[in-house]
Write an enzyme that holds these catalytic residues in place. Structure first.
Site, PDB file in Angstrom:
ATOM      1  N   HIS A 182       0.828  -1.211   0.000  1.00  0.00           N
ATOM      2  CA  HIS A 182       0.000   0.000   0.000  1.00  0.00           C
ATOM      3  C   HIS A 182       0.866   1.266   0.000  1.00  0.00           C
ATOM      4  O   HIS A 182       0.558   2.237   0.688  1.00  0.00           O
ATOM      5  CB  HIS A 182      -0.946   0.006   1.203  1.00  0.00           C
ATOM      6  CG  HIS A 182      -2.006  -1.056   1.139  1.00  0.00           C
ATOM      7  ND1 HIS A 182      -3.225  -0.870   0.517  1.00  0.00           N
ATOM      8  CD2 HIS A 182      -2.011  -2.335   1.611  1.00  0.00           C
ATOM      9  CE1 HIS A 182      -3.945  -1.978   0.616  1.00  0.00           C
ATOM     10  NE2 HIS A 182      -3.228  -2.885   1.272  1.00  0.00           N
ATOM     11  N   ASP A 236      -0.606  -5.336   5.616  1.00  0.00           N
ATOM     12  CA  ASP A 236      -1.565  -6.218   4.946  1.00  0.00           C
ATOM     13  C   ASP A 236      -1.351  -6.212   3.434  1.00  0.00           C
ATOM     14  O   ASP A 236      -0.770  -5.293   2.862  1.00  0.00           O
ATOM     15  CB  ASP A 236      -3.001  -5.777   5.257  1.00  0.00           C
ATOM     16  CG  ASP A 236      -3.312  -4.383   4.741  1.00  0.00           C
ATOM     17  OD1 ASP A 236      -2.445  -3.500   4.890  1.00  0.00           O
ATOM     18  OD2 ASP A 236      -4.413  -4.159   4.198  1.00  0.00           O
ATOM     19  N   GLU A 237      -1.822  -7.265   2.814  1.00  0.00           N
ATOM     20  CA  GLU A 237      -1.901  -7.377   1.352  1.00  0.00           C
ATOM     21  C   GLU A 237      -0.589  -7.022   0.655  1.00  0.00           C
ATOM     22  O   GLU A 237      -0.578  -6.281  -0.335  1.00  0.00           O
ATOM     23  CB  GLU A 237      -3.049  -6.500   0.828  1.00  0.00           C
ATOM     24  CG  GLU A 237      -4.405  -6.885   1.392  1.00  0.00           C
ATOM     25  CD  GLU A 237      -5.525  -5.982   0.910  1.00  0.00           C
ATOM     26  OE1 GLU A 237      -6.640  -6.480   0.670  1.00  0.00           O
ATOM     27  OE2 GLU A 237      -5.295  -4.758   0.786  1.00  0.00           O
ATOM     28  N   VAL A 238       0.494  -7.548   1.150  1.00  0.00           N
ATOM     29  CA  VAL A 238       1.798  -7.278   0.545  1.00  0.00           C
ATOM     30  C   VAL A 238       2.006  -8.231  -0.631  1.00  0.00           C
ATOM     31  O   VAL A 238       2.016  -9.459  -0.452  1.00  0.00           O
ATOM     32  CB  VAL A 238       2.932  -7.458   1.574  1.00  0.00           C
ATOM     33  CG1 VAL A 238       4.295  -7.211   0.926  1.00  0.00           C
ATOM     34  CG2 VAL A 238       2.716  -6.527   2.759  1.00  0.00           C
TER      35      VAL A 238
END
Length: 311
Positions: A182, A236-238
């Site tokens: 992100h 998160d969401e790497v």
């Protein structure tokens, strides 16, 4: 009775401490006698008293005087004995000012609404892939190239105002700067800090030594702006596959005996959490835990996925 029949509101507070931290006593008692003349409000702390004042204000009913004058009236149903305390010490609202820039007036209105509902944590997800609205004094180019527009930013003065006004309402501001994923908005001014698979992209390149100097400078600046005892680091969401496709990162991993991208992720988190040390209690999203990454014992895991996501 009417508002004018209340002769006295006596407020007492046990503690003179104004330290606003996780778990602070927010209990209060409110006593309104039958004649409404002498109302008493007692809080263990000033923050409990603030919640009691909200309850007191919400007991009034608004109306109009039916005598042709058109004047408003506030009536209060008499005789209340209220003992109140929060069931949850953390009662938060998350706002995202990266995907949707929110002007200061709207942030202030949110604080008022939170106080009315006795919420005590503003989780401020300030930056993300799409924009970087934080106007850093140390790195002005981040917002200069990463914000939607030059006037869609939050200066240090803006942040101090939000933190101060939140405090006056018994609200802690917990900022979130989501890393290493992100983070594409950072690349708009510093593509050298990003992964390249093959073009620059998030996540941040954890093998670039300049990244950690940047993060140390950034968070040192932020620690002075946000007095909260907690700080959210995202995680998160790497997209780990990008690290797998970056030749430079793969070369570094091989020379440093790093077996896979999860181990590289752990190296990044260890260095990032090292910047915090005892300064703040870190919060991370649950992917850090789900991947089995070794983190400090005082780290809070923020769970956001349901059972369906875990199957």
């Amino acid at each position: 009775g009417q508002l004018k029949s209340i002769k006295r509101l006596k407020i007492t507070v046990d503690s003179n401490s104004t330290k606003l931290t996780q778990g602070v006593d927010e209990s209060y008692s409110l006593s309104i006698p039958e004649n409404c003349h002498n109302v008493s409000l007692h809080g263990k702390t000033v923050f409990g008293a603030l919640h009691g004042l909200e309850t007191f204000a919400q007991l009034f009913q608004f109306g109009w005087i039916e005598d042709g004058t058109g004047l408003p009236t506030f009536t209060l149903a008499a005789s209340h004995e209220i003992e109140d305390a929060p069931f949850y010490p953390y009662r938060g609202l998350l706002i995202d000012t990266s995907r949707h820039y929110l002007p200061m007036e709207l942030l202030m209105a949110n604080l008022d609404a939170m106080a009315m509902n006795k919420l005590n944590v503003l989780h401020w997800h300030m930056t993300d892939s799409v924009s970087w609205p934080y106007a850093s004094d140390r790195y002005p180019e981040l917002a200069g190239k990463g914000a939607y527009r030059r006037d869609m930013v939050y200066s240090s003065t803006d942040i101090r105002r939000i933190v101060k006004e939140a405090f006056y309402r018994g609200i802690r501001v917990v900022p979130e700067f989501d890393l290493p994923g992100h983070s594409a908005s950072i690349g708009k001014s510093h593509p050298e800090w990003m992964s390249h698979c093959p073009d620059w992209s998030e996540p941040i390149d954890p093998t670039h030594t300049g990244v950690y100097d940047f993060l140390k400078d950034l968070f040192t600046e932020l620690f002075h702006l946000f007095p909260s005892d907690m700080f959210h680091l995202g995680g998160d969401e790497v997209p780990l596959d990008c690290w797998k496709r970056d030749p430079s990162i793969q070369k570094w991993m091989k020379s440093h005996n790093v077996s896979d991208e999860i181990q590289l992720f752990e190296i990044f988190e260890t260095k990032l959490l090292g910047i915090f040390h005892t300064k703040k209690q870190p919060i991370v999203w649950q992917e850090i835990f789900d991947l089995g990454i070794n983190i400090s014992d005082n780290t809070v895991i923020d769970v956001w996925k349901g059972d369906k996501d875990q199957s």
